[in-house]
Design a protein around this motif. Structure first.
Motif, PDB file in Angstrom:
ATOM      1  N   LYS A  31      29.565  41.918 -46.332  1.00 27.96           N
ATOM      2  CA  LYS A  31      31.025  42.037 -46.472  1.00 27.96           C
ATOM      3  C   LYS A  31      31.606  42.884 -45.340  1.00 27.96           C
ATOM      4  O   LYS A  31      32.619  42.508 -44.715  1.00 27.96           O
ATOM      5  N   ALA A  32      30.963  44.018 -45.045  1.00 33.35           N
ATOM      6  CA  ALA A  32      31.451  44.909 -43.988  1.00 33.35           C
ATOM      7  C   ALA A  32      31.429  44.231 -42.622  1.00 33.35           C
ATOM      8  O   ALA A  32      32.247  44.538 -41.749  1.00 33.35           O
ATOM      9  N   ASN A  33      30.492  43.284 -42.432  1.00 29.74           N
ATOM     10  CA  ASN A  33      30.349  42.602 -41.142  1.00 29.74           C
ATOM     11  C   ASN A  33      31.190  41.328 -41.059  1.00 29.74           C
ATOM     12  O   ASN A  33      31.035  40.551 -40.120  1.00 29.74           O
ATOM     13  N   GLY A  34      32.042  41.101 -42.048  1.00 30.36           N
ATOM     14  CA  GLY A  34      32.945  39.957 -41.967  1.00 30.36           C
ATOM     15  C   GLY A  34      32.388  38.648 -42.471  1.00 30.36           C
ATOM     16  O   GLY A  34      32.986  37.586 -42.252  1.00 30.36           O
ATOM     17  N   VAL A  35      31.239  38.680 -43.154  1.00 32.25           N
ATOM     18  CA  VAL A  35      30.684  37.445 -43.715  1.00 32.25           C
ATOM     19  C   VAL A  35      31.613  36.948 -44.828  1.00 32.25           C
ATOM     20  O   VAL A  35      32.084  37.726 -45.656  1.00 32.25           O
ATOM     21  N   GLU A  36      31.867  35.643 -44.812  1.00 29.46           N
ATOM     22  CA  GLU A  36      32.772  35.036 -45.808  1.00 29.46           C
ATOM     23  C   GLU A  36      32.012  34.256 -46.881  1.00 29.46           C
ATOM     24  O   GLU A  36      32.545  34.023 -47.966  1.00 29.46           O
ATOM     25  N   LEU A  37      30.810  33.810 -46.566  1.00 27.38           N
ATOM     26  CA  LEU A  37      29.961  33.097 -47.525  1.00 27.38           C
ATOM     27  C   LEU A  37      28.530  33.549 -47.268  1.00 27.38           C
ATOM     28  O   LEU A  37      28.050  33.485 -46.140  1.00 27.38           O
ATOM     29  N   TRP A  38      27.847  34.004 -48.307  1.00 19.59           N
ATOM     30  CA  TRP A  38      26.538  34.650 -48.151  1.00 19.59           C
ATOM     31  C   TRP A  38      25.509  34.018 -49.071  1.00 19.59           C
ATOM     32  O   TRP A  38      25.850  33.522 -50.155  1.00 19.59           O
ATOM     33  N   ALA A  39      24.244  34.026 -48.638  1.00 21.85           N
ATOM     34  CA  ALA A  39      23.120  33.651 -49.495  1.00 21.85           C
ATOM     35  C   ALA A  39      21.953  34.585 -49.204  1.00 21.85           C
ATOM     36  O   ALA A  39      21.652  34.863 -48.037  1.00 21.85           O
TER      37      ALA A  39
END
Length: 283
Positions: free
Chosen positions: A29-37
């Motif tokens: 989240k802090a690194n700007g990820v919008e969709l994570w797995a």
């Protein structure tokens, strides 16, 4: 949409990463990820934690796993995305795949002892969040801690690759089995970081052909271990084989990984992003 900061390949302490799933979600989240797995090796025990952590961060989430398979005597990794983490076929398949790791680790320790490095099994265990998933990475961390090598790259070069004193091969699942487990659990199968495998062009073509025939649907194009030229090569191969494209850092640790979560270039607009196939599975 191709223009999405999706990171669909990383590891936690549930396999061979150094951060807990909750810390990974916060970092993403802090690194700007919008969709994570979260895609731990052969293990889905962290999925409910990762999904809850992502939701707490306001981060969209896809379930994930990275399954080890043997293809033409080479270990290949297949990522599964968007599956039901409680599906019995997948759960049992992964349990069987993990079963051989402990035996292999004991053999690795015996070989390292012959090379003059004692206590490697016990030393590696200190780094293992899940003893069922003891791996070469855990041995590497022990050899760095004890000063045998200066970093994990040196450990792999000197001890843990084929032909070196601590290398023990493992027979993994078959390619078709891994794809079937993922599909039966409602997910999409992805060839992970294809440039990393020691395949001839003919063998690589056979991998893609067989993967597609088993129902595989995507390939990692943009990943932490690919060069800019390889992004282009595997974008072309995705189009040639009618595969969607995935993107993931393969992040393991702030101290060891070449690429941080969310730091990769975007997928090319000509590609179909894997998340387009999984829109109804995103939480």
């Amino acid at each position: 949409m191709s223009i999405l900061n999706a990171d669909l390949h990383c590891h936690s302490t549930v396999s061979d990463g150094t951060l807990e799933p909750e810390a990974l979600a916060a970092r993403a989240k802090a690194n700007g990820v919008e969709l994570w797995a979260l895609t731990d090796h052969d293990e889905i025990g962290g999925q409910h934690r990762a999904r809850a952590a992502a939701q707490a961060q306001g981060l969209r989430y896809l379930t994930g796993v990275e399954i080890s398979v043997t293809f033409v005597e080479v270990t290949v990794h297949i990522v599964g995305l968007g599956f039901d983490p409680d599906h019995p076929v997948l759960v049992e398949g992964l349990r069987r795949t993990r079963g051989g790791r402990g035996e292999r680790a004991q053999e690795m320790a015996e070989q390292l002892a012959k090379a003059g490095i004692a206590g490697a099994y016990e030393g590696a265990l200190k780094y293992v969040g899940n003893p069922e998933l003891i791996s070469r990475t855990h041995f590497a961390r022990f050899l760095v801690e004890t000063g045998v090598c200066k970093d994990t790259n040196e450990v792999f070069r000197r001890f843990l690759t084929e032909g070196k004193p601590g290398y023990v091969p493992h027979r993994w699942a078959k390619l078709g089995d891994a794809v079937r487990w993922i599909r039966e659990a409602g997910g999409v199968a992805v060839i992970a970081h294809p440039a990393r495998y020691a395949h001839s062009p003919t063998q690589e073509y056979a991998l893609f052909t067989e993967f597609k025939a088993h129902g595989g649907q995507a390939v990692e194009v943009v990943t932490g271990s690919h060069s800019a030229a390889e992004y282009v090569k595997y974008a072309d191969m995705a189009l040639e084989f009618g595969l969607a494209a995935s993107r993931g850092s393969d992040f393991h640790s702030p101290d060891e990984s070449h690429c941080d979560l969310g730091a990769l270039p975007y997928l090319e607009g000509r590609l179909t992003p894997v998340w387009d196939l999984l829109a109804d599975r995103i939480h």
